[in-house]
Motif scaffolding. Sequence first.
Motif, PDB file in Angstrom:
ATOM      1  N   ASN A  25       0.834  -1.203   0.000  1.00  0.00           N
ATOM      2  CA  ASN A  25       0.000   0.000   0.000  1.00  0.00           C
ATOM      3  C   ASN A  25       0.874   1.262   0.000  1.00  0.00           C
ATOM      4  OD1 ASN A  25      -2.641   1.126   0.031  1.00  0.00           O
ATOM      5  ND2 ASN A  25      -2.454   1.564   2.219  1.00  0.00           N
ATOM      6  N   ASP A  26       2.116   1.137  -0.466  1.00  0.00           N
ATOM      7  CA  ASP A  26       3.092   2.223  -0.367  1.00  0.00           C
ATOM      8  C   ASP A  26       2.847   3.396  -1.309  1.00  0.00           C
ATOM      9  OD1 ASP A  26       4.322   0.673   1.507  1.00  0.00           O
ATOM     10  OD2 ASP A  26       6.115   0.248   0.330  1.00  0.00           O
ATOM     11  N   PHE A  27       2.171   3.166  -2.423  1.00  0.00           N
ATOM     12  CA  PHE A  27       2.023   4.212  -3.431  1.00  0.00           C
ATOM     13  C   PHE A  27       0.566   4.681  -3.506  1.00  0.00           C
ATOM     14  CE2 PHE A  27       5.664   1.609  -4.652  1.00  0.00           C
ATOM     15  CZ  PHE A  27       6.643   2.580  -4.765  1.00  0.00           C
ATOM     16  N   LYS A  49       0.935  -8.912   2.510  1.00  0.00           N
ATOM     17  CA  LYS A  49       1.007  -7.471   2.240  1.00  0.00           C
ATOM     18  C   LYS A  49       2.020  -6.817   3.177  1.00  0.00           C
ATOM     19  CE  LYS A  49      -2.052  -3.448   2.556  1.00  0.00           C
ATOM     20  NZ  LYS A  49      -3.456  -3.065   2.801  1.00  0.00           N
ATOM     21  N   GLY A  50       2.865  -5.946   2.611  1.00  0.00           N
ATOM     22  CA  GLY A  50       3.890  -5.316   3.426  1.00  0.00           C
ATOM     23  C   GLY A  50       4.483  -4.092   2.748  1.00  0.00           C
ATOM     24  N   VAL A  51       5.576  -3.602   3.309  1.00  0.00           N
ATOM     25  CA  VAL A  51       6.246  -2.390   2.847  1.00  0.00           C
ATOM     26  C   VAL A  51       7.405  -2.759   1.910  1.00  0.00           C
ATOM     27  CG1 VAL A  51       7.594  -0.378   3.597  1.00  0.00           C
ATOM     28  CG2 VAL A  51       5.627  -1.146   4.944  1.00  0.00           C
ATOM     29  N   GLN A 108      10.052  -1.184   8.522  1.00  0.00           N
ATOM     30  CA  GLN A 108       9.153  -2.298   8.221  1.00  0.00           C
ATOM     31  C   GLN A 108       9.327  -2.845   6.801  1.00  0.00           C
ATOM     32  OE1 GLN A 108       7.675   0.692   9.489  1.00  0.00           O
ATOM     33  NE2 GLN A 108       7.749  -0.054  11.588  1.00  0.00           N
ATOM     34  N   GLN A 109      10.277  -2.319   6.041  1.00  0.00           N
ATOM     35  CA  GLN A 109      10.482  -2.796   4.669  1.00  0.00           C
ATOM     36  C   GLN A 109      10.686  -4.314   4.667  1.00  0.00           C
ATOM     37  OE1 GLN A 109      14.185  -1.773   2.703  1.00  0.00           O
ATOM     38  NE2 GLN A 109      13.182  -1.630   0.710  1.00  0.00           N
ATOM     39  N   GLN A 110       9.980  -4.977   3.743  1.00  0.00           N
ATOM     40  CA  GLN A 110      10.102  -6.432   3.613  1.00  0.00           C
ATOM     41  C   GLN A 110      11.582  -6.814   3.482  1.00  0.00           C
ATOM     42  OE1 GLN A 110       7.759  -9.057   3.087  1.00  0.00           O
ATOM     43  NE2 GLN A 110       5.861  -8.088   2.452  1.00  0.00           N
ATOM     44  N   PRO A 111      12.047  -7.858   4.179  1.00  0.00           N
ATOM     45  CA  PRO A 111      13.460  -8.257   4.098  1.00  0.00           C
ATOM     46  C   PRO A 111      13.941  -8.510   2.670  1.00  0.00           C
ATOM     47  CG  PRO A 111      12.412  -9.362   5.933  1.00  0.00           C
ATOM     48  CD  PRO A 111      11.316  -8.629   5.197  1.00  0.00           C
TER      49      PRO A 111
END
Length: 197
Positions: free
Chosen positions: A101-103, A131-133, A140-143
């Motif tokens: 949902n970043d954009f 769902k993630g960053v 919280q950025q996805q690894p």
Amino acid sequence: MASFKQKTLRFLYPILRKMAKFGKNGTVLNNEQKATPKEPFYAQQVTLNNGKNLDFSTFSGKKILIVNTASNCGYTGQYAELQSLHEKLGDKLAIVAFPSNDFREQEKADDKEIASFCQLNYGVTFPLAEKGVVLKTTEQQQPVFQWLTNSEANGWCDHAPDWNFGKYVIDKKGMLTHYFGPSVSPLDKDFLEALEK
């Protein structure tokens, strides 16, 4: 079921893609220097939207395509193209989508709704991550995206996705070879050629 907005965006997708191809969303980067990762890609794992863990080492020997996605974006029609690619190259190429949902908050749905939307509207059968960053701006950025967007890990690329449907290509040995911006279709000649290298 697709909303009116989603149906309209799907209809407009070819026009939006052509209009944006020469801007930042048409960015193409490649690992010309053949830089090897400083941290192994196959050490990466992700939680899928069904709660199961996916260990990327299970794809060793296959090319991997990582795509950040959203259901309410002008590029959402790429789900159909990604599914087509999955059906044609599934034995040689693993595709994993990362809803975000970043954009401009174009993915407000939860994991269950996202999975249902992708299956009902595009017949998606490739894995969807939880769902993630995907952006670098938060802890919280996805690894996996921490690896993809950090040259200290992948060897050369610091480029975060420009928008939804940024595409990263990993070769059979776990090397990041390309980044393709959102307006580059997964069925474009240049993209397909990159998968063949």
